[in-house]
Structure formats: C-alpha cells, structure tokens
Design a protein around this motif. Structure first.
Motif, PDB file in Angstrom:
ATOM      1  N   LEU A 248       0.686  -1.276   0.064  1.00  0.00           N
ATOM      2  CA  LEU A 248       0.010  -0.001  -0.057  1.00  0.00           C
ATOM      3  C   LEU A 248       0.785   1.340   0.011  1.00  0.00           C
ATOM      4  CD1 LEU A 248      -2.954  -0.857   2.751  1.00  0.00           C
ATOM      5  CD2 LEU A 248      -3.091  -0.271   0.216  1.00  0.00           C
ATOM      6  N   MET A 249       1.973   1.019   0.801  1.00  0.00           N
ATOM      7  CA  MET A 249       2.980   2.422   0.845  1.00  0.00           C
ATOM      8  C   MET A 249       3.730   2.571  -0.660  1.00  0.00           C
ATOM      9  SD  MET A 249       4.166   4.373   3.366  1.00  0.00           S
ATOM     10  CE  MET A 249       4.394   3.326   4.696  1.00  0.00           C
ATOM     11  N   GLU A 250       3.730   1.506  -1.207  1.00  0.00           N
ATOM     12  CA  GLU A 250       4.459   1.830  -2.557  1.00  0.00           C
ATOM     13  C   GLU A 250       3.359   2.012  -3.608  1.00  0.00           C
ATOM     14  OE1 GLU A 250       5.824  -2.160  -3.705  1.00  0.00           O
ATOM     15  OE2 GLU A 250       7.502  -2.266  -2.046  1.00  0.00           O
TER      16      GLU A 250
ATOM     17  N   LEU B 148      -1.766  12.288   8.482  1.00  0.00           N
ATOM     18  CA  LEU B 148      -2.323  12.475   7.071  1.00  0.00           C
ATOM     19  C   LEU B 148      -1.864  11.302   6.144  1.00  0.00           C
ATOM     20  CD1 LEU B 148      -1.426  16.022   6.039  1.00  0.00           C
ATOM     21  CD2 LEU B 148      -3.799  15.068   6.232  1.00  0.00           C
ATOM     22  N   LEU B 149      -0.658  10.662   6.335  1.00  0.00           N
ATOM     23  CA  LEU B 149      -0.237   9.390   5.720  1.00  0.00           C
ATOM     24  C   LEU B 149      -1.086   8.178   6.203  1.00  0.00           C
ATOM     25  CD1 LEU B 149       1.574   7.877   4.084  1.00  0.00           C
ATOM     26  CD2 LEU B 149       3.353   7.871   5.721  1.00  0.00           C
ATOM     27  N   SER B 150      -1.277   8.062   7.579  1.00  0.00           N
ATOM     28  CA  SER B 150      -2.186   6.719   8.168  1.00  0.00           C
ATOM     29  C   SER B 150      -3.462   7.036   7.685  1.00  0.00           C
ATOM     30  CB  SER B 150      -2.345   7.185   9.571  1.00  0.00           C
ATOM     31  OG  SER B 150      -0.861   6.840  10.163  1.00  0.00           O
ATOM     32  N   ALA B 151      -4.131   8.181   7.442  1.00  0.00           N
ATOM     33  CA  ALA B 151      -5.353   8.346   6.957  1.00  0.00           C
ATOM     34  C   ALA B 151      -5.555   8.001   5.408  1.00  0.00           C
ATOM     35  CB  ALA B 151      -5.819   9.893   7.004  1.00  0.00           C
ATOM     36  N   GLU B 152      -4.398   8.388   4.698  1.00  0.00           N
ATOM     37  CA  GLU B 152      -4.538   8.038   3.143  1.00  0.00           C
ATOM     38  C   GLU B 152      -4.303   6.543   3.109  1.00  0.00           C
ATOM     39  OE1 GLU B 152      -2.746  10.436  -0.097  1.00  0.00           O
ATOM     40  OE2 GLU B 152      -1.596  11.254   1.382  1.00  0.00           O
ATOM     41  N   LEU B 153      -3.451   5.852   3.794  1.00  0.00           N
ATOM     42  CA  LEU B 153      -3.338   4.629   3.536  1.00  0.00           C
ATOM     43  C   LEU B 153      -4.479   3.678   4.131  1.00  0.00           C
ATOM     44  CD1 LEU B 153       0.276   4.050   5.253  1.00  0.00           C
ATOM     45  CD2 LEU B 153      -0.372   3.731   2.860  1.00  0.00           C
ATOM     46  N   GLN B 154      -5.322   4.245   4.990  1.00  0.00           N
ATOM     47  CA  GLN B 154      -6.420   3.503   5.558  1.00  0.00           C
ATOM     48  C   GLN B 154      -7.453   3.713   4.334  1.00  0.00           C
ATOM     49  OE1 GLN B 154      -8.114   5.070   9.122  1.00  0.00           O
ATOM     50  NE2 GLN B 154      -9.540   3.403   9.369  1.00  0.00           N
TER      51      GLN B 154
ATOM     52  N   LEU C 154      -6.948   4.010   1.162  1.00  0.00           N
ATOM     53  CA  LEU C 154      -6.461   3.189  -0.090  1.00  0.00           C
ATOM     54  C   LEU C 154      -6.747   1.671   0.391  1.00  0.00           C
ATOM     55  CD1 LEU C 154      -5.134   3.821  -2.625  1.00  0.00           C
ATOM     56  CD2 LEU C 154      -2.889   3.228  -1.484  1.00  0.00           C
ATOM     57  N   ASP C 155      -6.613   1.233   1.498  1.00  0.00           N
ATOM     58  CA  ASP C 155      -6.948  -0.124   1.952  1.00  0.00           C
ATOM     59  C   ASP C 155      -8.452  -0.490   1.691  1.00  0.00           C
ATOM     60  OD1 ASP C 155      -5.903  -2.508   3.285  1.00  0.00           O
ATOM     61  OD2 ASP C 155      -7.396  -1.894   4.920  1.00  0.00           O
TER      62      ASP C 155
ATOM     63  N   GLN D 123     -12.707  -3.139  -1.356  1.00  0.00           N
ATOM     64  CA  GLN D 123     -14.365  -3.346  -1.823  1.00  0.00           C
ATOM     65  C   GLN D 123     -14.115  -3.782  -3.113  1.00  0.00           C
ATOM     66  OE1 GLN D 123     -15.356   0.805  -1.780  1.00  0.00           O
ATOM     67  NE2 GLN D 123     -15.655   1.120   0.603  1.00  0.00           N
ATOM     68  N   ARG D 124     -12.999  -4.024  -3.806  1.00  0.00           N
ATOM     69  CA  ARG D 124     -12.723  -4.661  -4.994  1.00  0.00           C
ATOM     70  C   ARG D 124     -12.144  -5.872  -4.850  1.00  0.00           C
ATOM     71  NH1 ARG D 124     -11.614   0.196  -9.033  1.00  0.00           N
ATOM     72  NH2 ARG D 124      -9.747   0.542  -7.771  1.00  0.00           N
ATOM     73  N   PRO D 125     -12.224  -6.731  -4.020  1.00  0.00           N
ATOM     74  CA  PRO D 125     -11.361  -8.161  -4.481  1.00  0.00           C
ATOM     75  C   PRO D 125     -11.426  -8.706  -5.626  1.00  0.00           C
ATOM     76  CG  PRO D 125     -13.541  -8.666  -2.984  1.00  0.00           C
ATOM     77  CD  PRO D 125     -13.414  -7.139  -3.344  1.00  0.00           C
ATOM     78  N   GLY D 126     -12.570  -8.731  -6.279  1.00  0.00           N
ATOM     79  CA  GLY D 126     -12.699  -9.047  -7.494  1.00  0.00           C
ATOM     80  C   GLY D 126     -12.732 -10.710  -8.062  1.00  0.00           C
TER      81      GLY D 126
END
Length: 634
Positions: free
Chosen positions: A94-96, A593-599, A601-602, A607-610
């Motif tokens: 996720l970080m990448e 902010l970074l933690s919120a963005e990562l959360q 994104l996760d 929601q789209r395991p596909g």
C-alpha cells in the motif's frame, strides 16, 4: 508489465479494445483456480497489482519469530505471526502504491548508502582501515550469523519510502504563530493542579415508561437517525436440523481411523534450517546441508550443530528441538521425510518454503483407536455437518432461483426467517443473527433481491436473500425502544451528575465533587490522556492560577474539574528551537495524513477483491485465502 499496460489502456482505449478482449481471456485462464500445489512463488495477496509471494510471507514470519524470541513455540505463535506478517507485507505494498501516486521515488543508490551505513555499525564487518570487508568475507559472515542483507535492504527501502512521503506531506502543513505558541506552551509550560472526577451511573435512572420515552424519541431528532438499513430473508442450518445425518457409528470411526492412521502418528525430532530464496540459493543451501549431514552421520552432535548453524531463530535456545508433532502440523515435504526415518536417523536435505532442512528423528509413537476415538468422532461429525449443511443450502439456493427462499426452504425441511433491519456498522445487532458482523458487509454488497452463497459459521451455516433496503431515517419508537431508553438514562444521569457537581463546587469546593488527586508541575504534553481532550487542554492552558476550570466531560465519561495551583511560563523560542518545533508539528500532522491516506486506500481496495483476483491485478486488494492457513486481520 501489467501496470504499464493499464496506463497505455487508459490513454488509448478504443484502439486497444480488441487487444483487451484477448488479454482478458488469457487473464481469466491465468487467474482461474488450477488446483496446483502451493510453491514459494504462489501469490498470497495482490495489492493494486503488487504481488506478495508465499516466500515473502515465510521470510517475514521467520523475522517475526526472531523478534519474539522464546516467548512461545513457533507452532503456538503461528496464527498470530502469519496474520501479522501478511498484514505488514500488504501495508508495504500500500505504501508503494501511495508513493507512486505522489510521485515519490527511492533510488537504489539511496538504499545502498543506507545499507552500507547500517553495516558499518558492526565492527565484525569492518577491516583494519574501518571499511567494509570484501564481498566474499561479508557473505561468509552473513551465512554464519544468519543475517539476511536482502531483507535488511527491503526494510531500509520501506523506511526511506515512508520518510519521503512524510516529508512531502509535512511541507504542505502550514503552522501559524497561534498554533506555534500553543505547541510551545504544551511542551514547555509547567502546570501544577488538583483534579477531581465524578462518575455517572445510568442504571440508577428508572424506566419512565413509553409515554416519556416516545416524547424523548420525538424530540431527539437526528440523535436516533440511522443510516440505510437492510432486511434479509435467511435460512439457517444447525446440527439439530440435520439430526441423525451427522451422527457417526463405530464402523465409520474404525474405517476413518484406518484411513488416517498416519495422521495419528507422532514424531519427535530436531532440525537444522538453512534459509533459501529461489532455486540458486536452494542449491547452495542443499550443498551446505549435505556437507553438514556427512559430519553429523559420523558423530558430530546434532543439537550443538543446530545451536551454532541453524537459521531457525527458535533453534538457538533448544538445539533445534521441535518436540512432538503430528503429520499434518508440518509442511508436507517435512512430514513425509520424517515419516521415512527411524529413531536416530538423519534425513537427506529437505526443501520447504522456509529453506533446506536436516531432520533427526528422536522418537515415534502411534496413538491407539481408543485414544483418538472421541477426537475422530468430532472431526467426522463436523465434516458431515459442514458438507450436509452446505449441500442443503445450495439446493435451496438453486430451487429458489433468485427468488423468495421460503418455499424452497420448506420443501427441504427448513424455515426461512426475516431479520430485523440492520445497518452496515460495526456495532449493529439483529436478534437471531449473532453472525451479523460477518454477514453485514456481504448483505450490503449484494443488490436488493440477490441471494448470497451459503456461508459457514462456527455453529451453523446460513443462506440469505436481501429482502429490502430502508432509507436513512429515524426508526419507529417500538423498533428501537431499548436504544431510546439507554439514551434517556444516560442523558438523565449526566444531568443529575452535572447538577450535583455544580452544587458541590459552589458549597464545598473541589473536594466535594469527588476524591482529589495532585498533579505535580509538568508540561501538559506529558499528560497524554488529558492533553488529548481539546476542552480539558484548553481549560488547563487558560484557567488562571488559584481558580477552578469549568466542569467538563472527560473521555472516560466522567465529569472532570481542576484547580490550578501554579504555572511556570514557557521560555521564548530561539530561532533553532522555533524551526525544530515547526518541523515536529509538521511531521506529526503529516504522519496523521499518511495514516489516513493508507487507511482509505486499503478500504477502497478491499471493496474490489474481484473475480479470482482480477481487481487484485489492477485496482484493488485480493487475498488468496487458500494459500494461508489462518484468517487474516483486516
């Protein structure tokens, strides 16, 4: 390659349509379950197109085992360690992804410089001039000590990536003079005070009856507003519903015992592990293990060799002792090799996802039928229950053909029920559905009218159809009476506590509110529980010496008040202290902010395991549940 393809496709959709169809067909074939045995290259997760392989998982698990030391055996720690390892690796991916979106890059030169600086901390790796030893010498030391430079390089790259993301975000956090002044006071102003708290007890408030509660409900407005809720029609199958179908007779038990006799043989063994990634390292580790085996067969002490040479962290304190284990508890190649040995024999090198093993069998014992009869009966009964329940629900699903479940369920001896309305919130409850927390996400993913697949839980299996969706609204009083009563009691108990505390302060001072505790002079930043509460923080900063703060509700639900005893002002900031403080504030906010963005994104990705990891290749998160042995924490 797939990520490049995605970018090209986005910019040139029409000419690529035909190619996309061909590629899609190939992907479906590639992504479809193949039934092959898991290998080190098996994908256990995909995070926005970035793969986590089984070898990555095994490697990180070994690293975690090493951190935890001898707190518990690897087998006992395994469920926690595997879940944590996979979560760590997925967070790294996720970080990448986030770094790519923010155009943040970490170069090989930066990682190399960090790795060299890290290695230079250890005198054993340096020559007489203080430089790193030759590559051949370093490699030998790494092999002897079990140090993995590739793993350290990966960790350093991840740290650099996170640091750069935080630095980028920090530059966008504006810190004005007022903010800086407050932060300086929080860190450097020393405040001494006395404080008291008063607890509330909603249970002491009597139920006022429907009349008063209905009025409270009506006046409450948005207090009782609930998000969209759904009603499902469900069919549950438990053991009682299947009756004799899940019972196991003596003949079946004995036949099962004979068929699974090997599962009830226990082995006691020691092992020596040489870690290996890929075929090249596996060949090197096998050659090393073979040379060691020759010495061990000639009489070298196995336990001592495990202490000195094994790369399994748990071997360092116990000579590689694995204790007693059964066939299914170890990886198949390991168990099969142990099963061919006689006590005292040492195996040829054996490869698993962890690397290359040498195994010395120290004991073997076989359990009798009577010893495992009860266990076997439970296992066979569980298997029958799960199979029969799934079969029945699948039949109901097919007979209903996407429609009402009631008639189909009745034809097979089951009963369909309607749930109470429920929301997709963690605390949501619905009578008769103890599994709601696991059902709700799927119930809200499906469209109204759609039927789920049979779902398995600890005590029963369940199939459901989304009956209807209720819009955001305040539910009728009768539907949420218990919730209204709880809110009423809490509000009344808070009113009573506030009135009591105000009267106590007016007549008897702080001591009359409740037990008083003294807080010695200290910066508020060190009082985390209090400083984290905006109202209490503001009161402690603004109330003059000798006066009492306003009554405030603390985070634990108690009334709180304090009397300021003394205040030592914060010194003026020098240029350097000012700059350092600004950087600290910006970094703290950037981390949030970074933690919120990562959360975010996760959550979006999950929601789209596909379709068999289709979205896991392009824009979502896929976890290969079949390749991991324990549930993964989300």
């Amino acid at each position: 390659m797939l990520r490049s393809f995605r970018q090209v496709f986005k910019s040139n959709r029409t000419p690529m349509a035909a190619v996309m169809i061909v590629v899609l067909l190939g992907l479906v074939a590639y992504l479809a379950p193949s039934g092959r045995v898991d290998t080190p290259d098996t994908v256990v997760a995909r995070v926005y197109g970035r793969e986590v392989l089984l070898r990555d998982l095994a490697e990180h698990m070994q690293e975690l085992y090493q951190r935890y030391g001898k707190q518990a055996s690897p087998e006992a720690l395994k469920p926690f360690v595997q879940s944590q390892a996979l979560r760590d690796l997925m967070n790294q991916k996720l970080m990448e992804e986030l770094a790519e979106r923010h155009h943040v890059v970490v170069t090989d030169e930066e990682v190399g410089a960090r790795l060299r600086a890290f290695l230079k901390q250890y005198p054993i790796l340096l020559d007489a001039q203080g430089n790193l030893k030759s590559t051949a010498e370093l490699k030998q030391i790494f092999q002897e000590t079990g140090f993995n430079p590739a793993l350290q390089e990966r960790n350093l790259r991840s740290e650099l990536l996170r640091t750069k993301l935080i630095q980028q975000a920090a530059f966008q956090v504006p810190v004005d003079e007022a903010w800086l002044a407050v932060e300086n006071r929080l860190r450097n102003e020393k405040v001494a005070f006395q404080q008291a708290t008063l607890a509330v007890d909603p249970a002491t408030v009597a139920d006022p009856g429907d009349g008063a509660l209905e009025a409270f409900h009506k006046a409450g407005g948005e207090r009782f507003l609930q998000p969209p809720r759904r009603v499902i029609q469900f069919v549950a199958v438990d053991r009682a519903a299947l009756g004799k179908e899940v019972q196991v007779d003596e003949a079946t038990l004995k036949a099962g015992f004979e068929a699974r006799k090997n599962d009830f043989i226990e082995f006691k063994a020691r092992h020596i592990l040489f870690k290996a990634e890929g075929d090249t390292q596996a060949q090197e580790a096998t050659a090393k293990a073979q040379l060691l085996r020759e010495r061990l067969v000639k009489g070298q002490d196995f336990a001592k060799a495990a202490e000195e040479l094994s790369e399994d962290p748990s071997a360092k304190g116990n000579g590689g002792d694995l204790g007693w284990f059964r066939f299914p508890q170890m990886q198949k190649p390991f168990s099969e090799a142990a099963a061919t040995l006689k006590p005292g024999e040492i195996s040829q090198p054996v490869r698993t996802v962890y690397g290359i093993h040498l195994i010395k069998l120290e004991g073997r014992r076989e359990k009798r039928f009577e010893d495992v009869k009860d266990q076997l009966a439970k296992e066979i009964s569980d298997d029958r229950f799960n199979a029969r329940a799934q079969e029945r629900l699948e039949q109901i699903r097919k007979r209903a053909n996407g429609g009402d479940l009631a008639a189909a369920a009745k034809s097979l001896g089951s009963q369909a029920q309607l749930s109470q309305p429920f929301s997709n919130e963690p605390a949501a409850q619905s009578e008769g559905l103890p599994e709601l927390s696991q059902i709700a996400p799927e119930a809200f993913r499906l469209k109204v009218g759609e039927v789920s697949k049979p779902m398995r839980f600890a005590d029963r299996h369940l199939l459901f159809r989304v009956q209807e969706e209720l819009p955001e609204a305040v539910p009728p009083f009768k539907e949420i009476r218990a919730k209204v009563l709880a809110a009423y009691r809490l509000e009344e108990s808070r009113k009573q506590a506030l009135a009591k505390a105000q009267q106590a302060l007016a007549s008897g001072g702080l001591q009359a509110v409740g037990p008083v505790s003294d807080q010695a002079a200290a910066p508020l930043s060190g009082l985390r529980d209090l400083a984290a509460h905006p109202g209490i923080r503001k009161a402690l900063l603004e109330t003059p010496v000798g006066q009492t703060t306003p009554l405030l509700w603390a985070q634990d639900g108690k009334l709180w008040a304090a009397r300021i005893v003394s205040r030592e002002p914060a010194p003026a900031l020098s240029f350097e202290a000012r700059r350092t403080l600004i950087q600290e504030v910006q970094t703290t906010e950037a981390q949030k902010l970074l933690s919120a963005e990562l959360q975010s994104l996760d959550q979006q990705g999950r929601q789209r395991p596909g379709l068999s990891s289709f979205w896991g290749h392009f824009g979502g998160i896929y976890v290969n549940a079949g390749a991991v042995q324990v549930p993964v924490e989300e």
